[in-house]
Design an enzyme around this catalytic site. Structure first.
Site, PDB file in Angstrom:
ATOM      1  N   ASN A 216       0.851  -1.189   0.000  1.00 17.31           N
ATOM      2  CA  ASN A 216       0.000   0.000   0.000  1.00 17.31           C
ATOM      3  C   ASN A 216       0.890   1.243   0.000  1.00 17.31           C
ATOM      4  OD1 ASN A 216       0.535   0.871   2.827  1.00 17.31           O
ATOM      5  ND2 ASN A 216      -0.286  -1.165   3.251  1.00 17.31           N
ATOM      6  N   LYS A 295      11.159 -15.710 -10.320  1.00 13.74           N
ATOM      7  CA  LYS A 295      10.153 -14.854 -10.941  1.00 13.74           C
ATOM      8  C   LYS A 295       9.227 -15.687 -11.829  1.00 13.74           C
ATOM      9  CE  LYS A 295       9.364 -10.894 -13.807  1.00 13.74           C
ATOM     10  NZ  LYS A 295       9.808 -10.124 -14.936  1.00 13.74           N
ATOM     11  N   PRO A 311      -1.170 -12.189  10.482  1.00 16.95           N
ATOM     12  CA  PRO A 311      -1.488 -12.012  11.911  1.00 16.95           C
ATOM     13  C   PRO A 311      -2.061 -10.617  12.147  1.00 16.95           C
ATOM     14  CG  PRO A 311       0.859 -12.559  11.580  1.00 16.95           C
ATOM     15  CD  PRO A 311       0.254 -12.411  10.229  1.00 16.95           C
ATOM     16  N   PHE A 330      -4.443   2.501  14.859  1.00 16.61           N
ATOM     17  CA  PHE A 330      -4.764   3.449  13.794  1.00 16.61           C
ATOM     18  C   PHE A 330      -5.810   2.805  12.896  1.00 16.61           C
ATOM     19  CE2 PHE A 330      -2.144   7.303  13.015  1.00 16.61           C
ATOM     20  CZ  PHE A 330      -1.477   7.317  14.230  1.00 16.61           C
ATOM     21  N   LYS A 344     -13.475  -1.000  15.469  1.00 14.66           N
ATOM     22  CA  LYS A 344     -12.139  -1.566  15.688  1.00 14.66           C
ATOM     23  C   LYS A 344     -11.668  -1.332  17.126  1.00 14.66           C
ATOM     24  CE  LYS A 344      -7.573  -1.413  13.465  1.00 14.66           C
ATOM     25  NZ  LYS A 344      -6.783  -0.908  12.341  1.00 14.66           N
ATOM     26  N   LYS A 348     -11.080  -4.760  19.289  1.00 12.85           N
ATOM     27  CA  LYS A 348      -9.695  -5.115  19.641  1.00 12.85           C
ATOM     28  C   LYS A 348      -9.316  -4.642  21.039  1.00 12.85           C
ATOM     29  CE  LYS A 348      -8.641  -5.480  14.841  1.00 12.85           C
ATOM     30  NZ  LYS A 348      -7.742  -5.360  13.731  1.00 12.85           N
TER      31      LYS A 348
END
Ligand SMILES: Cc1cc2nc3c(=O)[nH]c(=O)nc-3n(C[C@H](O)[C@H](O)[C@H](O)COP(=O)(O)O)c2cc1C
Length: 407
Positions: A216, A295, A311, A330, A344, A348
């Site tokens: 990302n 590759k 995880p 975050f 969240k 959590k």
């Protein structure tokens, strides 16, 4: 001077740089006030500064020899450059000229002052002064932004009558504002002392083969800013950082990782003994089931990639947290930001969560600035307006301190 401020200054070692501008004489007042508050003040003057005020003035006011020459005898240079930089708890650049700002922004070290700032690991406070046009000029503003992003602190100049005969922005900030900022930074330097902080930052990479990966656009800038700010507050900080080209400040111990599983292993290894965990990394939720060692040829590449979950680092940290460890997550969301972040937070069992957008407008990924909402408990909420990430990091740590009842 207030009792709090005097207490913050007493016995602290401050390295003060004075630059060559018309307001150099005003710096004498600041140095005098610092000495009166029983700070140990050491002054470095640029060559241009000595055209405005003599070193003797600062020597008399600080009670210490004034350093001016980078090319003095090696023994003196060592004392000034290495000794002072190591001893100082704060560096203050007063009457910072446009020239010195440019040098600091670009890492130049062509005089004793700029060399000391570059070699320093302690917080740096800059009080600029110049004529309005110089202050507003695009290069000056770009240099200031660059320095702010690296965590340099500023006492903004005030507006008023300038030596050039104009009225406008650019006047050296008032002595009281400069002393307040110095007091604040010295207090801050001890605010998190004794704490052990673990921060994650950056993206992770999940390889399909040696040439291709899923990732990302995170740069790690927000996590690095948090680590840097916690270190500046006196905490012992470890940063577990995914691939990034950004430099990590030397005040922070850095563990470089690539994949989510590596990040998970590094975090679990460093978690024991931590008093604060901040998960700012953009960890890939999934990885390819198969990774080829060579590759994959275009003709042989599968059109469908099978994925398996990585995880959940923050959930595991929350579950296995050391006693008393405060856990901050975050959430980067593109839809209903706060609703998702609150889910969240609860799912959590986090102490608080920092929500930021990933849309191009107001987006967090890769940007130098960020705007966030901090959420805690059932209804706790604080909006942090768009600002350089260093400033957002300070606001997040301030909120954490308030939530923990230590501020
Ligand atoms: C009378 C006079 C006043 C000056 N005042 C300023 C000032 O307020 N701010 C500034 O950026 N430069 C000012 N300058 C220009 C700086 O002295 C010059 O850029 C110098 O190279 C700065 O060196 P330094 O940053 O190493 O101290 C002034 C120059 C003169 C001759």
């Amino acid at each position: 001077m207030s009792g709090d401020r005097e207490a913050a200054l007493r016995g602290r070692t401050i390295l003060v740089g004075v630059c060559g501008g018309i307001a150099a004489y005003k710096c004498a007042g600041v140095v005098s006030a610092l000495r009166q508050a029983e700070a140990d003040v050491h002054v470095i003057m640029t060559e241009a500064a000595q055209r405005f005020v003599t070193p003797l003035t600062f020597e008399a006011l600080s009670g210490n020899p004034v350093h001016t020459d980078m090319f003095a005898a090696a023994s003196t240079w060592n004392i000034a450059h290495i000794g002072l930089v190591r001893k100082a708890e704060l560096m203050v650049v007063l009457n910072a000229t446009a020239t010195t700002l440019a040098k600091l922004a670009h890492g130049m070290a062509d005089n004793l002052l700029t060399a000391c700032v570059l070699a320093s690991r302690v917080p740096v406070l800059v009080a600029p002064a110049m004529n309005t046009q110089m202050w507003q000029a695009a290069p000056t503003q770009a240099n200031i932004r660059m320095l702010q992003e690296r965590g340099v602190h500023f006492v903004e100049p005030g507006a008023g009558f300038l030596a050039c005969g104009e009225v406008g922005e650019g006047r050296l900030a008032d002595e009281d504002d400069i002393l307040a900022a110095i007091g604040h930074l010295l207090t801050r330097a001890r605010r998190m002392s004794g704490q052990r902080v673990l921060v994650t930052a950056g993206p992770t990479r999940e390889y399909l083969d040696p040439a291709r990966f899923l990732s990302n656009p995170a740069t790690g800038r927000m996590g690095i800013a948090l680590a840097q700010e916690a270190a500046a507050r006196g905490a012992s900080v470890t940063l577990v950082c995914g691939p990034t080209e950004l430099a990590v400040p030397p005040s922070v111990a850095c563990v470089r990782v690539t994949t989510a599983r590596e990040m998970h292993a590094a975090v679990m290894e460093h978690l024991p003994g931590c008093t604060l965990f901040i998960g700012a990394a953009a960890v890939a939720d999934f990885r390819p089931v198969r990774r080829s060692d060579t590759k994959v040829k275009k003709s042989a590449a599968a059109r469908t990639i099978e994925l398996e979950p990585n995880p959940d680092i923050i959930a595991e940290v929350s579950l296995h947290r050391p006693a008393g460890c405060f856990v901050v997550g975050f959430a980067a969301e593109s839809g209903d930001l706060e609703a998702h972040a609150r889910e969240k937070l609860a799912a959590k069992n986090l102490d608080c969560i920092v929500a930021n957008r990933i849309e191009p407008e107001g987006g967090a990924f890769g940007s130098r600035d960020n705007a966030v909402v901090i959420l805690w408990g059932r209804e706790g909420r604080e909006e942090v307006a768009r600002a350089p990430k260093a400033r957002v990091a300070a606001a997040i740590l301030d909120r954490i301190a308030r939530l923990r009842g230590s501020a």
